[in-house]
Write a protein that holds these residues in place. Structure first.
Motif, PDB file in Angstrom:
ATOM      1  N   THR A 103       2.648  -2.402  -7.491  1.00 12.65           N
ATOM      2  CA  THR A 103       3.149  -1.323  -6.637  1.00 12.65           C
ATOM      3  C   THR A 103       4.653  -1.441  -6.486  1.00 12.65           C
ATOM      4  O   THR A 103       5.187  -2.538  -6.341  1.00 12.65           O
ATOM      5  CB  THR A 103       2.480  -1.371  -5.243  1.00 12.65           C
ATOM      6  OG1 THR A 103       1.071  -1.212  -5.419  1.00 12.65           O
ATOM      7  CG2 THR A 103       3.003  -0.294  -4.320  1.00 12.65           C
ATOM      8  N   ARG A 152       3.040   6.678 -13.644  1.00  7.79           N
ATOM      9  CA  ARG A 152       1.763   7.012 -14.299  1.00  7.79           C
ATOM     10  C   ARG A 152       1.696   6.357 -15.679  1.00  7.79           C
ATOM     11  O   ARG A 152       0.700   5.730 -16.030  1.00  7.79           O
ATOM     12  CB  ARG A 152       1.632   8.518 -14.409  1.00  7.79           C
ATOM     13  CG  ARG A 152       0.298   8.977 -14.950  1.00  7.79           C
ATOM     14  CD  ARG A 152       0.242  10.480 -15.000  1.00  7.79           C
ATOM     15  NE  ARG A 152      -0.073  11.010 -13.677  1.00  7.79           N
ATOM     16  CZ  ARG A 152       0.203  12.246 -13.299  1.00  7.79           C
ATOM     17  NH1 ARG A 152       0.836  13.074 -14.113  1.00  7.79           N
ATOM     18  NH2 ARG A 152      -0.137  12.662 -12.098  1.00  7.79           N
ATOM     19  N   LYS A 209       1.751   1.936  -9.117  1.00  4.50           N
ATOM     20  CA  LYS A 209       1.542   2.725  -7.912  1.00  4.50           C
ATOM     21  C   LYS A 209       2.859   2.786  -7.158  1.00  4.50           C
ATOM     22  O   LYS A 209       3.670   1.858  -7.213  1.00  4.50           O
ATOM     23  CB  LYS A 209       0.467   2.100  -7.022  1.00  4.50           C
ATOM     24  CG  LYS A 209      -0.913   2.111  -7.626  1.00  4.50           C
ATOM     25  CD  LYS A 209      -1.466   3.504  -7.708  1.00  4.50           C
ATOM     26  CE  LYS A 209      -2.893   3.513  -8.192  1.00  4.50           C
ATOM     27  NZ  LYS A 209      -3.445   4.856  -8.280  1.00  4.50           N
ATOM     28  N   ASP A 252      -2.448  10.406  -7.877  1.00  5.32           N
ATOM     29  CA  ASP A 252      -3.000   9.241  -8.579  1.00  5.32           C
ATOM     30  C   ASP A 252      -2.013   8.072  -8.644  1.00  5.32           C
ATOM     31  O   ASP A 252      -2.437   6.938  -8.877  1.00  5.32           O
ATOM     32  CB  ASP A 252      -3.445   9.621  -9.992  1.00  5.32           C
ATOM     33  CG  ASP A 252      -2.309  10.138 -10.862  1.00  5.32           C
ATOM     34  OD1 ASP A 252      -1.622  11.106 -10.447  1.00  5.32           O
ATOM     35  OD2 ASP A 252      -2.097   9.588 -11.965  1.00  5.32           O
ATOM     36  N   VAL A 253      -0.735   8.294  -8.402  1.00  6.51           N
ATOM     37  CA  VAL A 253       0.235   7.192  -8.447  1.00  6.51           C
ATOM     38  C   VAL A 253       0.647   6.712  -7.048  1.00  6.51           C
ATOM     39  O   VAL A 253       1.417   5.774  -6.933  1.00  6.51           O
ATOM     40  CB  VAL A 253       1.498   7.538  -9.274  1.00  6.51           C
ATOM     41  CG1 VAL A 253       1.115   7.868 -10.709  1.00  6.51           C
ATOM     42  CG2 VAL A 253       2.309   8.629  -8.650  1.00  6.51           C
ATOM     43  N   VAL A 254       0.118   7.350  -6.022  1.00 10.15           N
ATOM     44  CA  VAL A 254       0.481   6.966  -4.663  1.00 10.15           C
ATOM     45  C   VAL A 254      -0.439   5.848  -4.185  1.00 10.15           C
ATOM     46  O   VAL A 254      -1.665   5.961  -4.261  1.00 10.15           O
ATOM     47  CB  VAL A 254       0.408   8.167  -3.699  1.00 10.15           C
ATOM     48  CG1 VAL A 254       0.745   7.747  -2.276  1.00 10.15           C
ATOM     49  CG2 VAL A 254       1.356   9.269  -4.156  1.00 10.15           C
ATOM     50  N   ALA A 255       0.170   4.771  -3.696  1.00  9.22           N
ATOM     51  CA  ALA A 255      -0.607   3.626  -3.195  1.00  9.22           C
ATOM     52  C   ALA A 255      -1.146   3.927  -1.814  1.00  9.22           C
ATOM     53  O   ALA A 255      -0.558   4.649  -1.047  1.00  9.22           O
ATOM     54  CB  ALA A 255       0.269   2.383  -3.158  1.00  9.22           C
TER      55      ALA A 255
END
Length: 95
Positions: free
Chosen positions: A37, A67, A72, A92-95
């Motif tokens: 992350t 991505r 993330k 989809d890339v957000v933690a």
């Protein structure tokens, strides 16, 4: 626009954009590493680029980079938080 890059030694993502005079200016995001992350601490555009969409283009490049690399993003900077909320295509890339 110049290529998006991850400056690992400085824990900073950067991308160059041409201002109104054609001079390349930088938009950057400082980050902290937490495993896979990247905690986005601060996003800043050169003053000559503000209001022209460069920061938004940079954020799109950042999300695409995350991505592609399987990373993330954990936004802490208010700009990054708002931008990612407005662009659910990058959830989809957000933690």
């Amino acid at each position: 626009m110049t290529d998006f890059r991850d400056v690992l030694a400085q824990q900073r993502f950067e991308q160059g954009f041409a201002d109104a005079t054609g001079r390349i200016r930088t938009v950057f995001a400082d980050y902290a590493v937490q495993g896979g992350t990247r905690v986005i601490l601060h996003v800043e555009a050169d003053p000559a680029l503000r209001g022209g969409g460069a920061a938004g283009s940079f954020m799109r490049s950042l999300a695409e980079h995350a991505r592609a690399e399987g990373l993330k993003l954990a936004p802490r900077c208010s700009y990054a938080v708002v931008w990612l909320k407005r662009h659910p295509e990058y959830d989809d890339v957000v933690a």
